[in-house]
Enzyme design. Structure first.
Site, PDB file in Angstrom:
ATOM      1  CE1 TYR A   1      46.098  35.173  39.656  1.00 52.97           C
ATOM      2  CE2 TYR A   1      45.298  33.926  41.242  1.00 52.97           C
ATOM      3  CZ  TYR A   1      46.040  34.327  40.632  1.00 52.97           C
ATOM      4  OH  TYR A   1      46.887  33.007  39.850  1.00 52.97           O
TER       5      TYR A   1
ATOM      6  CG  HIS B   1      41.664  38.381  33.933  1.00 57.26           C
ATOM      7  ND1 HIS B   1      41.355  38.653  33.376  1.00 57.26           N
ATOM      8  CD2 HIS B   1      42.272  36.640  34.039  1.00 57.26           C
ATOM      9  CE1 HIS B   1      41.585  37.999  31.937  1.00 57.26           C
ATOM     10  NE2 HIS B   1      41.393  37.555  32.714  1.00 57.26           N
TER      11      HIS B   1
ATOM     12  CG  PHE C   1      41.338  29.814  38.861  1.00 61.81           C
ATOM     13  CD1 PHE C   1      42.351  31.301  39.293  1.00 61.81           C
ATOM     14  CD2 PHE C   1      41.790  28.991  39.855  1.00 61.81           C
ATOM     15  CE1 PHE C   1      43.301  30.558  40.689  1.00 61.81           C
ATOM     16  CE2 PHE C   1      42.792  28.863  40.786  1.00 61.81           C
ATOM     17  CZ  PHE C   1      43.732  29.575  41.275  1.00 61.81           C
TER      18      PHE C   1
ATOM     19  CG  ASN D   1      41.002  28.859  32.590  1.00 62.15           C
ATOM     20  OD1 ASN D   1      40.546  28.777  33.624  1.00 62.15           O
ATOM     21  ND2 ASN D   1      42.360  28.086  33.007  1.00 62.15           N
TER      22      ASN D   1
ATOM     23  CG  ASN E   1      41.464  32.076  28.266  1.00 61.01           C
ATOM     24  OD1 ASN E   1      41.261  31.345  27.073  1.00 61.01           O
ATOM     25  ND2 ASN E   1      42.841  32.201  28.996  1.00 61.01           N
TER      26      ASN E   1
END
Length: 194
Positions: free
Chosen positions: A16, A21, A67, A69, A115
């Site tokens: 990631y 993001h 993560f 969220n 989120n």
């Protein structure tokens, strides 16, 4: 009022690290680099944590390793431990409603479907009064494409614009902490990445 905690939102792990993001993470990494603040894993804050001086002010830097969220699981315990009020927090995050190369500072507001912001608001007893550094990544055009877009890597020209805007935001943070928010906003909000 000054900023005492800056959190950069994203997802953990190498798969990631280069995705859109994680733009908030890139901002905190840039601050750590430019101000020589080392970030180390800290279990009690569920993230990478460091503190140091930025423009003469002691600032706590945090990259949640939860993560996205679950970002509030990292931000809330750190703020509570150091008795940092909600309006002394800056959260850096990716923003679909702005183009790459654009960053804006705002205070308060909803989560806009993000989120990470949603979880922070929930864990701060629904207090939305923290500052946000919104880092433009653009919208893919249709909501069904959003997940793939935010979890995808930006093309190199787009990535370069995001990085230029993050560099400028880092410089503007110094202005904010030395002088005043309005001056920093005026400069950052008029910045155009090449």
């Amino acid at each position: 009022m000054t900023i005492k905690l800056i959190a950069g939102l994203g997802n953990p792990g190498p798969e990631y690290s280069k995705t859109r993001h994680n733009a908030g993470v890139w901002f905190v990494e840039e601050l750590a680099r430019s101000h020589n603040i080392s970030l180390r894993p800290e279990k009690k804050y569920s993230g990478l944590y460091g503190k140091g001086l930025i423009a003469g002010n002691l600032v706590h830097l945090l990259i949640p390793t939860t993560f996205m969220n679950r970002s509030g699981q990292a931000v809330a315990p750190l703020a509570n431990f150091y008795k940092i009020s909600v309006d002394e927090i800056l959260v850096a995050h990716d923003e679909l409603d702005m183009l790459p190369g654009v960053c804006k500072i705002k205070k308060g507001g909803g989560h806009g479907g993000h989120n990470g912001l949603r979880d922070i608001i929930d864990r701060m007893a629904n207090n939305k009064d923290f500052y946000r550094l919104r880092i433009g990544i653009d919208h893919p055009g249709h909501r069904d494409k959003v997940t793939g877009h935010v979890l995808g890597k930006a093309p190199s020209a787009e990535q370069a614009k995001i990085e230029q805007a993050i560099d400028e935001a880092s410089r503007c943070l110094d202005i904010w902490l030395k002088d005043d928010l309005k001056k920093a906003q005026n400069r950052l909000h008029s910045f155009k990445a090449e």
